[in-house]
Motif scaffolding. Structure first.
Motif, PDB file in Angstrom:
ATOM      1  N   SER A  72      31.472  45.907  40.399  1.00  0.00           N
ATOM      2  CA  SER A  72      32.378  45.131  41.250  1.00  0.00           C
ATOM      3  C   SER A  72      31.959  45.126  42.713  1.00  0.00           C
ATOM      4  O   SER A  72      32.398  44.273  43.473  1.00  0.00           O
ATOM      5  CB  SER A  72      33.808  45.667  41.129  1.00  0.00           C
ATOM      6  N   ARG A  73      31.114  46.058  43.131  1.00  0.00           N
ATOM      7  CA  ARG A  73      30.619  46.060  44.503  1.00  0.00           C
ATOM      8  C   ARG A  73      29.568  44.979  44.718  1.00  0.00           C
ATOM      9  O   ARG A  73      29.252  44.647  45.852  1.00  0.00           O
ATOM     10  CB  ARG A  73      29.999  47.410  44.876  1.00  0.00           C
ATOM     11  N   PHE A  74      29.002  44.426  43.626  1.00  0.00           N
ATOM     12  CA  PHE A  74      27.933  43.444  43.738  1.00  0.00           C
ATOM     13  C   PHE A  74      28.373  42.025  43.411  1.00  0.00           C
ATOM     14  O   PHE A  74      27.699  41.079  43.782  1.00  0.00           O
ATOM     15  CB  PHE A  74      26.775  43.801  42.789  1.00  0.00           C
ATOM     16  N   VAL A  75      29.451  41.871  42.654  1.00  0.00           N
ATOM     17  CA  VAL A  75      29.870  40.544  42.201  1.00  0.00           C
ATOM     18  C   VAL A  75      31.244  40.207  42.774  1.00  0.00           C
ATOM     19  O   VAL A  75      32.015  41.094  43.106  1.00  0.00           O
ATOM     20  CB  VAL A  75      29.899  40.461  40.653  1.00  0.00           C
ATOM     21  N   PRO A  76      31.558  38.912  42.875  1.00  0.00           N
ATOM     22  CA  PRO A  76      32.871  38.527  43.387  1.00  0.00           C
ATOM     23  C   PRO A  76      33.990  38.951  42.441  1.00  0.00           C
ATOM     24  O   PRO A  76      33.833  38.907  41.222  1.00  0.00           O
ATOM     25  CB  PRO A  76      32.810  37.000  43.483  1.00  0.00           C
ATOM     26  N   ASN A  77      35.102  39.365  43.025  1.00  0.00           N
ATOM     27  CA  ASN A  77      36.262  39.716  42.216  1.00  0.00           C
ATOM     28  C   ASN A  77      36.885  38.447  41.635  1.00  0.00           C
ATOM     29  O   ASN A  77      36.852  37.400  42.248  1.00  0.00           O
ATOM     30  CB  ASN A  77      37.301  40.444  43.064  1.00  0.00           C
ATOM     31  N   LYS A  78      37.434  38.584  40.449  1.00  0.00           N
ATOM     32  CA  LYS A  78      38.141  37.496  39.776  1.00  0.00           C
ATOM     33  C   LYS A  78      37.263  36.273  39.552  1.00  0.00           C
ATOM     34  O   LYS A  78      37.674  35.151  39.749  1.00  0.00           O
ATOM     35  CB  LYS A  78      39.402  37.112  40.543  1.00  0.00           C
ATOM     36  N   SER A  79      36.020  36.496  39.138  1.00  0.00           N
ATOM     37  CA  SER A  79      35.141  35.388  38.798  1.00  0.00           C
ATOM     38  C   SER A  79      34.667  35.556  37.359  1.00  0.00           C
ATOM     39  O   SER A  79      34.560  36.673  36.857  1.00  0.00           O
ATOM     40  CB  SER A  79      33.931  35.333  39.737  1.00  0.00           C
ATOM     41  N   ALA A  80      34.389  34.452  36.711  1.00  0.00           N
ATOM     42  CA  ALA A  80      33.953  34.503  35.316  1.00  0.00           C
ATOM     43  C   ALA A  80      32.600  35.197  35.185  1.00  0.00           C
ATOM     44  O   ALA A  80      32.405  36.031  34.298  1.00  0.00           O
ATOM     45  CB  ALA A  80      33.880  33.088  34.741  1.00  0.00           C
ATOM     46  N   MET A  81      31.672  34.883  36.066  1.00  0.00           N
ATOM     47  CA  MET A  81      30.356  35.523  35.999  1.00  0.00           C
ATOM     48  C   MET A  81      30.449  37.009  36.315  1.00  0.00           C
ATOM     49  O   MET A  81      29.722  37.815  35.752  1.00  0.00           O
ATOM     50  CB  MET A  81      29.382  34.863  36.977  1.00  0.00           C
ATOM     51  N   GLY A  82      31.349  37.385  37.212  1.00  0.00           N
ATOM     52  CA  GLY A  82      31.554  38.800  37.504  1.00  0.00           C
ATOM     53  C   GLY A  82      32.088  39.539  36.289  1.00  0.00           C
ATOM     54  O   GLY A  82      31.675  40.659  35.991  1.00  0.00           O
ATOM     55  N   ALA A  83      32.996  38.901  35.569  1.00  0.00           N
ATOM     56  CA  ALA A  83      33.544  39.507  34.351  1.00  0.00           C
ATOM     57  C   ALA A  83      32.467  39.645  33.280  1.00  0.00           C
ATOM     58  O   ALA A  83      32.398  40.666  32.592  1.00  0.00           O
ATOM     59  CB  ALA A  83      34.707  38.677  33.830  1.00  0.00           C
ATOM     60  N   ILE A  84      31.621  38.645  33.157  1.00  0.00           N
ATOM     61  CA  ILE A  84      30.536  38.698  32.168  1.00  0.00           C
ATOM     62  C   ILE A  84      29.536  39.788  32.548  1.00  0.00           C
ATOM     63  O   ILE A  84      29.098  40.565  31.693  1.00  0.00           O
ATOM     64  CB  ILE A  84      29.851  37.326  32.043  1.00  0.00           C
ATOM     65  N   THR A  85      29.187  39.878  33.825  1.00  0.00           N
ATOM     66  CA  THR A  85      28.260  40.916  34.291  1.00  0.00           C
ATOM     67  C   THR A  85      28.832  42.301  34.021  1.00  0.00           C
ATOM     68  O   THR A  85      28.139  43.196  33.537  1.00  0.00           O
ATOM     69  CB  THR A  85      27.954  40.734  35.788  1.00  0.00           C
ATOM     70  N   GLY A  86      30.104  42.493  34.325  1.00  0.00           N
ATOM     71  CA  GLY A  86      30.755  43.782  34.077  1.00  0.00           C
ATOM     72  C   GLY A  86      30.842  44.102  32.596  1.00  0.00           C
ATOM     73  O   GLY A  86      30.639  45.252  32.180  1.00  0.00           O
TER      74      GLY A  86
END
Length: 116
Positions: free
Chosen positions: A63-77
């Motif tokens: 979460s320190r590298f990707v935007p919060n509340k984004s679809a790509m951030g959720a997929i990365t996590g």
């Protein structure tokens, strides 16, 4: 007046590094998976709460590298947390440990890890 073209000078541009987040998540997953596998092998039992804390740590790092509340951030996590648990399970398999109920505990916990 500062110009904000294509994310330049934007706070979100600094936090939109999905590949870096994935690599950092995998790195933390390998480290925490190895430590947790060593603990589980030493105690000859799995402590699930430690697994969930480690997955939370992986998610926090991503979460320190990707935007919060984004679809790509959720997929990365989800990918990083899933790989972290899979690495932990792989280390246990290599040392001859596996779940007594077969594969169902592994798959259930893997789904929890991806959702976590």
């Amino acid at each position: 007046m500062e110009e904000n073209t294509f994310g330049i000078n934007s706070q979100n541009s600094k936090k939109n590094n999905h590949f870096g987040g994935l690599l950092a998540g995998i790195g933390v997953g390998i480290l925490s998976g190895g430590i947790l596998a060593a603990i589980a092998i030493g105690l000859e039992q799995e402590i699930s709460i430690l697994n969930y804390i480690a997955l939370g740590l992986v998610g926090f790092v991503v979460s320190r590298f990707v935007p919060n509340k984004s679809a790509m951030g959720a997929i990365t996590g989800a990918i990083a947390c899933g790989l972290a648990y899979a690495i932990y399970a792989f280390i246990l398999i290599m040392c001859g440990y596996w779940y007594t109920d077969g594969d169902s505990s592994f798959w259930i916990t893997l789904v929890i890890a991806v959702i976590w």
